[in-house]
Design a protein around this motif. Sequence first.
Motif, mmCIF file in Angstrom:
data_model
loop_
_atom_site.group_PDB
_atom_site.id
_atom_site.type_symbol
_atom_site.label_atom_id
_atom_site.label_comp_id
_atom_site.label_asym_id
_atom_site.label_seq_id
_atom_site.Cartn_x
_atom_site.Cartn_y
_atom_site.Cartn_z
ATOM 1 N N THR A 1 -1.076 -0.694 -3.017
ATOM 2 C CA THR A 1 -1.449 0.578 -3.656
ATOM 3 C C THR A 1 -0.938 1.789 -2.878
ATOM 4 O OG1 THR A 1 -3.572 0.611 -2.480
ATOM 5 C CG2 THR A 1 -3.528 -0.415 -4.670
ATOM 6 N N LEU B 1 4.302 -3.196 -12.384
ATOM 7 C CA LEU B 1 4.210 -1.729 -12.343
ATOM 8 C C LEU B 1 4.367 -1.203 -10.912
ATOM 9 C CD1 LEU B 1 1.266 -1.144 -14.853
ATOM 10 C CD2 LEU B 1 3.688 -0.590 -15.202
ATOM 11 N N THR B 2 3.831 -1.935 -9.956
ATOM 12 C CA THR B 2 3.935 -1.515 -8.555
ATOM 13 C C THR B 2 5.385 -1.514 -8.089
ATOM 14 O OG1 THR B 2 1.722 -2.351 -8.034
ATOM 15 C CG2 THR B 2 3.240 -2.079 -6.193
ATOM 16 N N LEU C 1 8.109 -1.411 -9.989
ATOM 17 C CA LEU C 1 8.915 -0.449 -10.745
ATOM 18 C C LEU C 1 8.657 0.996 -10.338
ATOM 19 C CD1 LEU C 1 8.706 -1.956 -14.368
ATOM 20 C CD2 LEU C 1 10.627 -2.073 -12.755
ATOM 21 N N SER C 2 7.460 1.278 -9.829
ATOM 22 C CA SER C 2 7.089 2.670 -9.566
ATOM 23 C C SER C 2 7.299 3.115 -8.127
ATOM 24 C CB SER C 2 5.615 2.893 -9.946
ATOM 25 O OG SER C 2 4.776 2.081 -9.140
ATOM 26 N N SER C 3 7.462 2.177 -7.195
ATOM 27 C CA SER C 3 7.649 2.566 -5.792
ATOM 28 C C SER C 3 8.357 1.456 -5.036
ATOM 29 C CB SER C 3 6.297 2.870 -5.127
ATOM 30 O OG SER C 3 5.478 1.716 -5.123
ATOM 31 N N ARG C 4 9.023 1.834 -3.968
ATOM 32 C CA ARG C 4 9.751 0.862 -3.164
ATOM 33 C C ARG C 4 8.777 0.011 -2.360
ATOM 34 N NH1 ARG C 4 14.739 4.373 -0.516
ATOM 35 N NH2 ARG C 4 15.799 4.885 -2.483
ATOM 36 N N THR D 1 -0.043 5.544 -4.075
ATOM 37 C CA THR D 1 0.905 5.800 -5.160
ATOM 38 C C THR D 1 0.156 6.091 -6.457
ATOM 39 O OG1 THR D 1 1.012 3.477 -5.840
ATOM 40 C CG2 THR D 1 2.510 4.188 -4.080
ATOM 41 N N PRO D 2 0.823 6.714 -7.442
ATOM 42 C CA PRO D 2 0.159 6.969 -8.736
ATOM 43 C C PRO D 2 -0.372 5.696 -9.387
ATOM 44 C CG PRO D 2 2.155 8.276 -8.559
ATOM 45 C CD PRO D 2 2.150 7.363 -7.376
ATOM 46 N N ILE D 3 0.442 4.638 -9.388
ATOM 47 C CA ILE D 3 -0.023 3.360 -9.931
ATOM 48 C C ILE D 3 -1.143 2.797 -9.057
ATOM 49 C CG2 ILE D 3 0.607 0.958 -10.366
ATOM 50 C CD1 ILE D 3 1.571 2.910 -12.481
#
Length: 316
Positions: free
Chosen positions: A188, A158-159, A161-164, A206-208
Amino acid sequence: MPKPTFLPYAAKPRCLFLNVSDVSQKLLSGKKLTNKYKPLFYVVERDGTDLVQYVRRLGIKSIVVDTTTVHFLSDDIINQIILLSFQGVKVYEAKDFYELINERIPLVKLQSNTYLIDDIFAVRLNTGNKILKRFFDFGAASLMILPASILIAAGAILTVLSSRGPAFFKQIRVGKEGKEFTIYKLRTMVSNHHAGFTTTNDSRITPIGKILRKTKIDELPQLFNILRGDMSLIGPRPERPEFVAQAIMENAFFNLRHTIRPGVTGWAQVNLPKATPEDNLKKLEFDLYYIKKYNLLFDFRIIWDTIKVVLTMNSH
């Protein structure tokens, strides 16, 4: 001699503070005291010297004596205190009462080189407890590593996929005996963020990352640190070398945290889950109390408190 004033009945046990100084008034102030006791204050010069009668009339069960002012007490008052202790009244020194109420070690400075607690250098684990603690850490981490790996893998995916940036975050921290080691977490924050303590509504997270922090899943890679011997399951949280250097400049006793391995969670974390740099002294008091009072039941209590913190979605 003025007669004792009769106070309205209170369900809380009454505790008498005898000749308390300004230092101890600051030390013993707080909700934890008033939640457990009905505090009364007795000044010999004001209230007279018949302490035994005062204590009996008001049904006082505990007396707190400030050792910084004890040399001002007459032999008669000291003998009365001893007599009351023989009759079942509990007598505490101020620092011991502070530990009892607050469950942390007092680090209130009295003079340039004198602290309220005078046996602080004796705060450490004996050899038997060191072996027991390491055995417990290794066993607990071994049991947790498989289910934790599933959560770590999900968090890593998830980390990414959600942010670089990489899935994992590593950083140099200070461990036992001041030795540096590399700590591992799930990332995070956004990559290439500026260093510093996190703040409320920190834009770098980040959101995640917010979910990982609230559920403490970001801390799970530290199980590998435990197996390697860098960390313990319970203990003071490890800090970065530059923060440690600054903290030691502010309070030399900060280095006593490093007499044991740092922990994934700890007594300071469950008591101050949203601590800021301004809370460093309180955190240190909790950490030293943990080292002084260490036993396996204490560890289980901290684990349970940590679970409650996670379930209530608190973060630090």
